[in-house]
Design a protein around this motif. Sequence first.
Motif, PDB file in Angstrom:
ATOM      1  N   ALA A 154      26.599  48.780   2.324  1.00  0.00           N
ATOM      2  CA  ALA A 154      27.145  47.471   2.688  1.00  0.00           C
ATOM      3  C   ALA A 154      26.243  46.761   3.689  1.00  0.00           C
ATOM      4  CB  ALA A 154      28.545  47.637   3.269  1.00  0.00           C
ATOM      5  N   THR A 155      25.752  47.511   4.679  1.00  0.00           N
ATOM      6  CA  THR A 155      24.870  46.931   5.693  1.00  0.00           C
ATOM      7  C   THR A 155      23.568  46.452   5.059  1.00  0.00           C
ATOM      8  OG1 THR A 155      25.817  48.371   7.393  1.00  0.00           O
ATOM      9  CG2 THR A 155      23.671  47.383   7.867  1.00  0.00           C
ATOM     10  N   TRP A 156      23.021  47.252   4.172  1.00  0.00           N
ATOM     11  CA  TRP A 156      21.780  46.849   3.495  1.00  0.00           C
ATOM     12  C   TRP A 156      21.997  45.579   2.675  1.00  0.00           C
ATOM     13  CZ3 TRP A 156      20.801  46.246  -1.730  1.00  0.00           C
ATOM     14  CH2 TRP A 156      19.453  46.001  -2.070  1.00  0.00           C
ATOM     15  N   ALA A 157      23.116  45.511   1.942  1.00  0.00           N
ATOM     16  CA  ALA A 157      23.404  44.335   1.123  1.00  0.00           C
ATOM     17  C   ALA A 157      23.562  43.092   1.984  1.00  0.00           C
ATOM     18  CB  ALA A 157      24.673  44.570   0.293  1.00  0.00           C
ATOM     19  N   GLY A 158      24.259  43.241   3.116  1.00  0.00           N
ATOM     20  CA  GLY A 158      24.469  42.109   4.007  1.00  0.00           C
ATOM     21  C   GLY A 158      23.186  41.624   4.646  1.00  0.00           C
ATOM     22  N   LYS A 159      22.380  42.553   5.149  1.00  0.00           N
ATOM     23  CA  LYS A 159      21.124  42.170   5.789  1.00  0.00           C
ATOM     24  C   LYS A 159      20.146  41.569   4.779  1.00  0.00           C
ATOM     25  CE  LYS A 159      21.199  45.281   9.763  1.00  0.00           C
ATOM     26  NZ  LYS A 159      20.497  46.349  10.513  1.00  0.00           N
ATOM     27  N   SER A 160      20.140  42.086   3.569  1.00  0.00           N
ATOM     28  CA  SER A 160      19.255  41.548   2.526  1.00  0.00           C
ATOM     29  C   SER A 160      19.642  40.120   2.166  1.00  0.00           C
ATOM     30  CB  SER A 160      19.302  42.432   1.286  1.00  0.00           C
ATOM     31  OG  SER A 160      18.831  43.737   1.565  1.00  0.00           O
ATOM     32  N   SER A 161      20.946  39.882   2.027  1.00  0.00           N
ATOM     33  CA  SER A 161      21.398  38.524   1.698  1.00  0.00           C
ATOM     34  C   SER A 161      21.113  37.560   2.842  1.00  0.00           C
ATOM     35  CB  SER A 161      22.893  38.532   1.362  1.00  0.00           C
ATOM     36  OG  SER A 161      23.672  38.929   2.474  1.00  0.00           O
ATOM     37  N   TYR A 162      21.254  38.040   4.055  1.00  0.00           N
ATOM     38  CA  TYR A 162      20.942  37.186   5.217  1.00  0.00           C
ATOM     39  C   TYR A 162      19.463  36.816   5.223  1.00  0.00           C
ATOM     40  CZ  TYR A 162      20.702  35.545  10.047  1.00  0.00           C
ATOM     41  OH  TYR A 162      20.496  34.785  11.172  1.00  0.00           O
ATOM     42  N   TRP A 163      18.611  37.813   4.969  1.00  0.00           N
ATOM     43  CA  TRP A 163      17.162  37.557   4.932  1.00  0.00           C
ATOM     44  C   TRP A 163      16.827  36.549   3.841  1.00  0.00           C
ATOM     45  CZ3 TRP A 163      13.811  38.459   0.828  1.00  0.00           C
ATOM     46  CH2 TRP A 163      12.448  38.252   1.104  1.00  0.00           C
ATOM     47  N   PHE A 164      17.424  36.703   2.674  1.00  0.00           N
ATOM     48  CA  PHE A 164      17.137  35.798   1.568  1.00  0.00           C
ATOM     49  C   PHE A 164      17.588  34.368   1.902  1.00  0.00           C
ATOM     50  CE2 PHE A 164      18.438  33.538  -2.265  1.00  0.00           C
ATOM     51  CZ  PHE A 164      17.282  33.608  -3.025  1.00  0.00           C
ATOM     52  N   LEU A 165      18.804  34.243   2.409  1.00  0.00           N
ATOM     53  CA  LEU A 165      19.342  32.910   2.701  1.00  0.00           C
ATOM     54  C   LEU A 165      18.531  32.189   3.765  1.00  0.00           C
ATOM     55  CD1 LEU A 165      23.163  33.721   2.680  1.00  0.00           C
ATOM     56  CD2 LEU A 165      21.958  32.283   1.044  1.00  0.00           C
ATOM     57  N   HIS A 166      18.070  32.932   4.756  1.00  0.00           N
ATOM     58  CA  HIS A 166      17.345  32.298   5.863  1.00  0.00           C
ATOM     59  C   HIS A 166      15.846  32.185   5.579  1.00  0.00           C
ATOM     60  CE1 HIS A 166      20.479  31.940   9.056  1.00  0.00           C
ATOM     61  NE2 HIS A 166      21.105  32.739   8.200  1.00  0.00           N
ATOM     62  N   THR A 167      15.372  32.833   4.523  1.00  0.00           N
ATOM     63  CA  THR A 167      13.958  32.724   4.159  1.00  0.00           C
ATOM     64  C   THR A 167      13.749  31.666   3.087  1.00  0.00           C
ATOM     65  OG1 THR A 167      13.609  35.065   4.672  1.00  0.00           O
ATOM     66  CG2 THR A 167      11.925  33.969   3.324  1.00  0.00           C
ATOM     67  N   PHE A 168      14.637  31.623   2.121  1.00  0.00           N
ATOM     68  CA  PHE A 168      14.425  30.751   0.965  1.00  0.00           C
ATOM     69  C   PHE A 168      15.454  29.624   0.837  1.00  0.00           C
ATOM     70  CE2 PHE A 168      12.706  34.939  -0.254  1.00  0.00           C
ATOM     71  CZ  PHE A 168      11.383  34.579  -0.457  1.00  0.00           C
TER      72      PHE A 168
ATOM     73  N   SER B 236      28.278  32.976   6.849  1.00  0.00           N
ATOM     74  CA  SER B 236      29.480  33.604   6.312  1.00  0.00           C
ATOM     75  C   SER B 236      29.210  34.474   5.089  1.00  0.00           C
ATOM     76  CB  SER B 236      30.522  32.541   5.949  1.00  0.00           C
ATOM     77  OG  SER B 236      30.967  31.860   7.099  1.00  0.00           O
ATOM     78  N   LEU B 237      28.333  34.018   4.185  1.00  0.00           N
ATOM     79  CA  LEU B 237      28.117  34.740   2.926  1.00  0.00           C
ATOM     80  C   LEU B 237      27.637  36.173   3.133  1.00  0.00           C
ATOM     81  CD1 LEU B 237      28.200  34.732  -0.112  1.00  0.00           C
ATOM     82  CD2 LEU B 237      25.908  33.714  -0.141  1.00  0.00           C
ATOM     83  N   PRO B 238      26.673  36.452   4.026  1.00  0.00           N
ATOM     84  CA  PRO B 238      26.265  37.858   4.212  1.00  0.00           C
ATOM     85  C   PRO B 238      27.438  38.745   4.620  1.00  0.00           C
ATOM     86  CG  PRO B 238      24.643  36.401   5.180  1.00  0.00           C
ATOM     87  CD  PRO B 238      25.813  35.546   4.818  1.00  0.00           C
ATOM     88  N   GLY B 239      28.294  38.227   5.493  1.00  0.00           N
ATOM     89  CA  GLY B 239      29.461  38.996   5.902  1.00  0.00           C
ATOM     90  C   GLY B 239      30.443  39.194   4.768  1.00  0.00           C
ATOM     91  N   LYS B 240      30.579  38.170   3.931  1.00  0.00           N
ATOM     92  CA  LYS B 240      31.480  38.278   2.788  1.00  0.00           C
ATOM     93  C   LYS B 240      30.997  39.347   1.816  1.00  0.00           C
ATOM     94  CE  LYS B 240      33.823  35.324  -0.592  1.00  0.00           C
ATOM     95  NZ  LYS B 240      33.971  33.937  -1.102  1.00  0.00           N
ATOM     96  N   ILE B 241      29.688  39.375   1.575  1.00  0.00           N
ATOM     97  CA  ILE B 241      29.109  40.389   0.685  1.00  0.00           C
ATOM     98  C   ILE B 241      29.298  41.779   1.273  1.00  0.00           C
ATOM     99  CG2 ILE B 241      26.926  41.271  -0.257  1.00  0.00           C
ATOM    100  CD1 ILE B 241      26.033  38.333  -0.485  1.00  0.00           C
ATOM    101  N   THR B 242      29.063  41.900   2.571  1.00  0.00           N
ATOM    102  CA  THR B 242      29.160  43.194   3.241  1.00  0.00           C
ATOM    103  C   THR B 242      30.574  43.755   3.171  1.00  0.00           C
ATOM    104  OG1 THR B 242      27.417  42.500   4.773  1.00  0.00           O
ATOM    105  CG2 THR B 242      28.720  44.411   5.407  1.00  0.00           C
ATOM    106  N   THR B 243      31.576  42.924   3.457  1.00  0.00           N
ATOM    107  CA  THR B 243      32.958  43.404   3.436  1.00  0.00           C
ATOM    108  C   THR B 243      33.450  43.656   2.021  1.00  0.00           C
ATOM    109  OG1 THR B 243      33.719  41.095   3.560  1.00  0.00           O
ATOM    110  CG2 THR B 243      33.607  42.325   5.613  1.00  0.00           C
ATOM    111  N   LYS B 244      32.799  43.028   1.042  1.00  0.00           N
ATOM    112  CA  LYS B 244      33.143  43.312  -0.350  1.00  0.00           C
ATOM    113  C   LYS B 244      32.766  44.743  -0.713  1.00  0.00           C
ATOM    114  CE  LYS B 244      34.635  41.536  -4.323  1.00  0.00           C
ATOM    115  NZ  LYS B 244      35.976  40.919  -4.472  1.00  0.00           N
TER     116      LYS B 244
END
Length: 449
Positions: free
Chosen positions: A8-22, A28-36
Motif C-alpha cells: 500500500a505504501t509503495w502504491a501511494g508513494k508511486s502515485s504521488y511521484w507520478f502526479l507531482h512529476t507529470f 488526496s488521490l495517493p491516500g485514496k489508493i493507499t487505503t484501497k
Amino acid sequence: MSFKSTLATWAGKSSYWFLHTFRSGGSSLPGKITTKVDPDILKTLGQDYDVVIITGTNGKTLTTALTVKVLRQKFDHVLTNPTGSNMEQGIVTTFLTDHKSKNGKNIAVLEVDEANVIKVTKYIKPLAFVFTNIFRDQMDRYGEIYTTYQKILDGVALAPEATIIANGDTPIFNSRDLPNPIVYYGFNNQPDGEMRAHFNTDGVLCPRCQHIIHYKFITYSNQGKYYCPNCGWHRPELRYQLTQLGELTPNSSKFFIDGSNFNLHIGGLYNIYNALAAYSVGKFLGVPTSAIQTALNDPDERVFGRQEQINVDGKEIIIVLVKNPVGINQVIDMVGTEKDPFSFVGLLNANYADGLDTSWIWDGDFEKLTQMNIQQYMTGGERYKDITFRLKVAGVQDDQLWVENNLKDAVAKIKDLPTKRVYVFATYTAMLQLRKQLAADGYIKEGMA
C-alpha cells in the motif's frame, strides 16, 4: 510492516511521484489508493509520531500553520498537511510524503475535518486535540452545532488519555463531562459587564438547564465570558489568556497573551484566536514564550486563500476564504478597518466542499459593506446570481456592480477595477478555481496541490 502495508505504501508513494512529476499534483488521490490497498494503513504510517489533531469549524488551516511554526522553534521534525487536505485520504498522503527523523522526536500537527476525527483516532492515539470553535456550517454535512460537536467527540472517545486544548470562550466545549485532561484558552481583556448574545446566534442555551446564557463580555458570535444566571454554570478557568488587544488592521494584529506582547502579520479578531491556540499548544509542549513570539511575528504567516496576497499587474489581490455566517461577518468587520479605498469581489460556489446550501449568505451582514469606502463591486462563481442578488438587497447599486460568471473573464476584469487593493471573498472551491486560473495566467507559481 506487513506485506499489505508495504504494498500500500509503495502504491501511494508511486502515485504521488507520478502526479507531482507529470501532472499538476494531488494531495488526496495517493491516500485514496493507499487505503484501497490497506484500509488500516494509518496505524502503520502514524506510529512513532506524537500527533496533535486540530479541528473545529473555523480557523483550522491557519491554526495548524501557526502551530507548526511555533513547534519548529523547539523540534527539528514537525510533519503537517499544509494544503488543507484534512480528510482521511489527505492525511494518509501527508504521512506517505514524510521522512521520519531517526534522531529526536517526530511531531505531526494535523488539521482534521470534524467528521474525520474518528477516522484518524481509530488508528492513531494523539497526544493532544485542539478545538478551535463550533459554528453553524455546511448544514447538509454536519447539521446543527451539536451534531458537529458529537462527530468530534466520537473520535475523541477513542483517545481518552489525550489532552484537549479547547477554546474556553466557546460554550459548547464546556457542555460535556469528558475523561480527557482539558486545558482552556480564551480572552480576558475586557471589564465585566452584563449582556446577551444577538438573537440570531447559535448555541446560547445553558446545556444544564436550557436557560439563556448571559455574558460578562462577548468577543464575537457566542464566544466570550459566559455564565448561566439560573444554575450557575459558567466559563471554565483559562490556562492561557489574551490579556490585552492593541492596534488591529486588515493585515496586522497586536495583542498580549499572559502579559507578553505579540505581533501577528494578519488581520482579524478571529485570527487572534488562532494564534492563541498555537501559543497554547506551544506552551503545552514546552516551547519558551520568546520562541513563540518569534514564530508568530514571522511575516510569512498567510496560507493559501487565508488573506493570501497576490500581485496582479499592480493590483494587490487579497483572497479571503468565507464559508459560513460567523466567518463572513468577522471578515466583513476586518475589512471595515481598511483606511484606503478598495474594491470588493464575491465568488460563490456550492459544491460538496463548500456546502450545497447557499442560504447562509443571508445571515451575513453585507449591509455593512455599503458603509465602507468600496469603489467597485464584482461578483462571480458558479452561484453568481445568488451573491449578486444578496449584494443588491444589501444596497449595492447596479452602476457599482460588475457581474462576471466566467472565472477567466473575472480575473481579467480585476485588472480594470479602480483601486489598487482588491478584497476577494471566495468559498472554498471558488478559491481553488481562482488560484488555478491565476497560476495559469502566470501570477503565482502553481495552483493548489
